[in-house]
Design a protein around this motif. Structure first.
Motif, short mmCIF file in Angstrom:
data_model
loop_
_atom_site.label_atom_id
_atom_site.label_comp_id
_atom_site.label_asym_id
_atom_site.label_seq_id
_atom_site.Cartn_x
_atom_site.Cartn_y
_atom_site.Cartn_z
N HIS A 186 -2.66 1.70 -3.52
CA HIS A 186 -2.39 1.95 -2.08
C HIS A 186 -1.31 3.00 -1.87
CE1 HIS A 186 -4.90 -1.50 -1.02
NE2 HIS A 186 -4.29 -2.18 -1.99
N GLU B 176 2.19 1.78 -0.99
CA GLU B 176 2.37 0.93 0.22
C GLU B 176 3.80 1.03 0.74
OE1 GLU B 176 0.25 -0.40 2.70
OE2 GLU B 176 -0.67 -1.60 1.10
N PRO C 196 -4.47 7.41 -2.45
CA PRO C 196 -4.78 6.37 -3.44
C PRO C 196 -5.94 6.80 -4.33
CG PRO C 196 -4.53 5.43 -1.24
CD PRO C 196 -4.55 6.92 -1.06
#
Length: 333
Positions: free
Chosen positions: A210, A213, A244
């Motif tokens: 991700h 994040e 990502p």
């Protein structure tokens, strides 16, 4: 205009594999010598065997300037018996390394602008005494000029580069720096330009899931990758990211990017082999001479059947012509 053609040194790869057949089929095409000045490293017996493998004929010369591939002796003693086919052998590895060493010497002597080798077999190379992990590290040893190789992977529709390569996953994060990302980006961009992409659009991979994040899964994106992308943008490059790694190739396949810069080996290799394993080209970039090869192996099971696809080798020849032309122009500037 012949003096403007890129000069490419060709080797036939592992003599036990499909390499000799692929090279012979390429050289039998009438457009090959109109696109590049070819230096064939090996010996006459190797070329005759390659023609027999492929069921084709082509002419060659031992002197440049004839409009034909130029045969360059590799200086090695050929075994008294024929090379064993369909198997990894010490003799085959020694012969393949002798051919490659001579091709690298041609580069050091200013004779060639790029090198194209047919598939090798790592088991043969290690049986022959190669102590490096792979042929790219061996190229660095033979050239001994301070340049360092990084692998690029090429499909007709997409090219990838990588920041780190053959190292343990546990060492990847420590190997990623802002400066190295910029360096490897520019190398990837240069290869794309050599392949005819005027203004390459390149997506940069994140390292963490991700894209970190916002720091919850790692700070490499915040502290290293995003600042490197900002540096590239400020310098006028069409860089985007970090994305990502589980989505960037979806965007690339859709056509958003001409190239993708990954952070480590499998991050790009898995995607590229799924997209087109039988069409792929591997390039050793970052050396004092660009070195290209088809991404597939020696395919011992196909030797003698004349059924091996030439697609990846044809693409590798195209890539060598592109980067060789760029290198020749730079040398003449």
């Amino acid at each position: 205009m012949a003096d403007l053609l890129p000069r490419i040194a060709l080797t036939l790869g592992d003599p036990g594999g499909i390499g000799p057949e692929l090279v012979a089929r390429q050289l039998a095409r009438p457009d090959t010598t109109s696109r590049a000045e070819i230096y064939l490293v090996g010996d006459e017996r190797e070329l005759l065997d390659a023609q027999a493998d492929a069921g084709v004929e082509f002419a060659w010369s031992t002197e440049p300037g004839q409009g034909l591939p130029v045969l360059v002796d590799n200086g090695a003693a050929r075994p008294s018996e024929a090379f064993e086919r369909k198997a990894a052998t010490r003799e085959g590895g020694r012969w393949a390394m002798a051919n490659l060493r001579r091709a690298l010497e041609l580069s050091k002597d200013g004779v060639c602008d790029a090198i194209l080798f047919a598939p090798l077999n790592k088991a043969s190379l290690h049986l022959a005494g190669m102590t490096e992990n792979d042929e790219m590290s061996w190229f660095e040893t033979v050239l001994d000029d301070g340049t360092r190789a990084t692998e690029l992977n090429i499909l007709p529709e997409l090219t990838t580069g990588r920041v780190t390569s053959h190292c343990p996953l546990s060492e990847v994060a420590a190997g990623i720096t802002r400066e190295l990302i910029v360096e490897r980006y520019k190398l990837l961009e240069g290869v794309l330009i050599a392949r005819g992409v005027e203004s390459p659009r390149i997506g940069v991979c994140a390292l963490n899931p991700h894209a970190g994040e916002n720091g919850a899964f790692g700070r490499e994106e915040i502290d290293i990758i995003r600042p490197a992308v900002a540096d590239l943008k400020a310098a006028g490059h069409a860089a985007e990211g970090p994305f990502p790694s589980d989505t960037i190739f979806v965007l690339a396949r859709r056509g958003d990017f001409d190239g993708v810069l990954t952070m480590y080996h499998d991050q790009g290799q898995i995607a590229m082999k799924l997209l087109g394993f039988d069409r792929g080209v591997t390039m050793a970039g970052g050396l004092s001479v660009p070195v290209c090869t088809p991404a597939h192996g020696t395919a011992f099971d196909l030797v003698g059947t004349r059924s091996a696809s030439t697609g990846a080798y044809e693409h590798a020849f195209d890539a060598a012509v592109g980067v060789g032309t760029q290198a020749r122009a730079a040398a003449r500037a």
